[in-house]
Design an enzyme around this catalytic site. Structure first.
Site, mmCIF file in Angstrom:
data_model
loop_
_atom_site.group_PDB
_atom_site.id
_atom_site.type_symbol
_atom_site.label_atom_id
_atom_site.label_comp_id
_atom_site.label_asym_id
_atom_site.label_seq_id
_atom_site.Cartn_x
_atom_site.Cartn_y
_atom_site.Cartn_z
ATOM 1 N N GLN A 113 -13.133 81.284 -95.462
ATOM 2 C CA GLN A 113 -12.114 80.486 -94.791
ATOM 3 C C GLN A 113 -11.853 80.990 -93.381
ATOM 4 O O GLN A 113 -11.734 80.214 -92.427
ATOM 5 C CB GLN A 113 -10.810 80.514 -95.591
ATOM 6 N N ARG B 1 -15.810 74.755 -92.549
ATOM 7 C CA ARG B 1 -16.134 75.523 -93.743
ATOM 8 C C ARG B 1 -17.617 75.373 -94.071
ATOM 9 O O ARG B 1 -18.273 76.318 -94.514
ATOM 10 C CB ARG B 1 -15.290 75.041 -94.936
ATOM 11 N N CYS C 4 -5.502 76.088 -94.340
ATOM 12 C CA CYS C 4 -6.779 76.049 -95.059
ATOM 13 C C CYS C 4 -6.851 74.910 -96.081
ATOM 14 O O CYS C 4 -7.940 74.599 -96.556
ATOM 15 C CB CYS C 4 -7.066 77.393 -95.718
ATOM 16 N N ASP D 151 -0.254 78.663 -95.178
ATOM 17 C CA ASP D 151 -1.081 78.360 -96.341
ATOM 18 C C ASP D 151 -0.134 77.986 -97.473
ATOM 19 O O ASP D 151 1.093 78.033 -97.323
ATOM 20 C CB ASP D 151 -1.927 79.599 -96.691
ATOM 21 N N HIS E 194 -10.345 85.960 -98.593
ATOM 22 C CA HIS E 194 -11.023 84.658 -98.506
ATOM 23 C C HIS E 194 -11.819 84.629 -97.196
ATOM 24 O O HIS E 194 -11.492 83.899 -96.263
ATOM 25 C CB HIS E 194 -9.985 83.536 -98.536
ATOM 26 N N ARG F 81 -16.267 82.597 -106.872
ATOM 27 C CA ARG F 81 -14.845 82.342 -106.596
ATOM 28 C C ARG F 81 -14.087 82.842 -107.814
ATOM 29 O O ARG F 81 -14.113 82.201 -108.876
ATOM 30 C CB ARG F 81 -14.636 80.845 -106.353
#
Length: 354
Positions: free
Chosen positions: A171, A330, A303, A263, A168, A141
């Site tokens: 996600q 997830r 998310c 988001d 991402h 990440r």
């Protein structure tokens, strides 16, 4: 005696069980798709075909059904370890990867900036090579997507993008699984994005068309998605016969959409831009007024973590909101990625409709 795959196979062979039946019992019935992802990296969904994306979602559905609903124990990661490099803090990415890998019998190792400084006290090249000798995969990440490319070049094990400035992918796989579970399929759905042109949106833009979904995107001027990714999305839409709209009007984007998505407006590292961003995003909060423009079967995704200025409580906690199912998924989708990249397991369940 420890019950593991090696012991099981030894006992079953002595009992005269065929190799094919052994494989089906332990790994599942061979998949009815010509897909082999073992050893691959996952840096962006753009690198995956429609069949490969469907396979990952099928794998996630299979693992969720067998482990969560049937209570089966599948030690598919037994003897394997996962290096987790996190330059940015996380709740869902960390927990889904750690608990998912452990649930499959593996050993996750969590590394923060206190443990490892990518490219600072040790080069990315050296880090990738060292971890390749100690672990079976790296989930990273990071702030800079190019760091993932360099690690993928130097590592001899799969590299998984846990989030970067550009994408991402983990996600979005969870979002697609959630929508598939809710609607019974993905093809023909229209997704409306209302918010920042960020990494989550850009993962939608590089994968939705492959699965037959239309995109309607509303971002304020100056906060549009990356132009290179917009061109990729336009090409994908043309190739797969889907529709793509980019606008600055949230209600235009929401018009007849099945899925409303937003988001955070202020991502990690953008805290100094908070005042400017809050001003620019006025009018972009998703409310029931937004939903009135959507299709009658509309749903909402986020998310997380969520701020009230992005979506009001009436929508966020409504029956149409799938955010907590989305968060749980997830876990199942990252497990599907790890199983697909690291093992020969094939889904046992019938392939869902996509």
């Amino acid at each position: 005696m420890l019950f593991n795959r090696r012991n099981f196979i030894t006992i079953a062979k002595l009992a005269g069980t065929s190799k094919q039946l052994l494989r089906q019992f332990w790994y599942g019935t061979p998949a009815q798709m010509n897909v082999d992802l073992k050893g691959r990296d996952l840096l962006t969904l753009q690198n995956y075909t429609a069949d490969e994306l469907k396979y990952l979602l099928w794998m996630a559905s299979d693992l969720k059904q067998r482990i969560k609903h049937k209570g089966e124990y599948l030690p598919l990661m037994q003897g394997k370890s996962l290096a987790m490099i996190f330059e940015k803090r996380s709740t869902r990415t960390r927990l889904s990867a750690e608990t998912g890998f452990a649930l499959l019998g593996g050993h996750p190792s969590f590394l923060t900036t206190q443990d490892i400084h990518l490219g600072t006290n040790e080069s990315l090249t050296d880090t990738a090579r060292v971890l390749s000798g100690m672990t079976n995969a790296i989930l990273a990440r990071v702030y800079n997507h190019n760091d993932l490319h360099l690690m993928a070049k130097e590592a001899t094990i799969p590299i998984i993008n846990g989030l970067s400035n550009l994408y991402h992918p983990l996600q979005i796989l969870a979002d697609y699984l959630t929508l598939q579970e809710h609607y019974g399929g993905l093809k023909g759905l229209t997704i409306a994005w209302v918010g920042d042109g960020n990494n989550v949106l850009q993962s939608f833009m590089t994968s939705a068309a492959q699965l037959g979904m239309h995109l309607r995107i509303a971002t304020p001027r100056g906060f549009e998605p990356d132009l290179r990714i917009t061109k990729i999305s336009e090409q994908n839409s043309k190739e797969y016969g889907t529709k793509l709209l980019l606008t600055t009007d949230p209600l235009e984007a929401a018009d007849s959409a099945n899925v409303l998505v937003t988001d955070t407006w202020i991502s990690m590292g953008q805290e100094e831009e908070k005042k400017e961003r809050l001003k620019a995003f006025q009018g972009y909060q998703i409310t029931m007024q937004t939903a009135k423009s959507a299709a009658s079967n509309w749903t909402f995704l986020h998310c997380l973590p969520r701020k009230p200025e992005e979506v009001d409580d009436e929508v966020f906690y409504s029956p149409q909101s799938l955010v907590f199912q989305e968060a749980e998924n997830r876990k199942w989708t990252i497990m599907a990625v790890m199983v697909s990249l690291l093992t020969d397991y094939s889904p046992q369940l019938q392939k869902p409709t996509f």
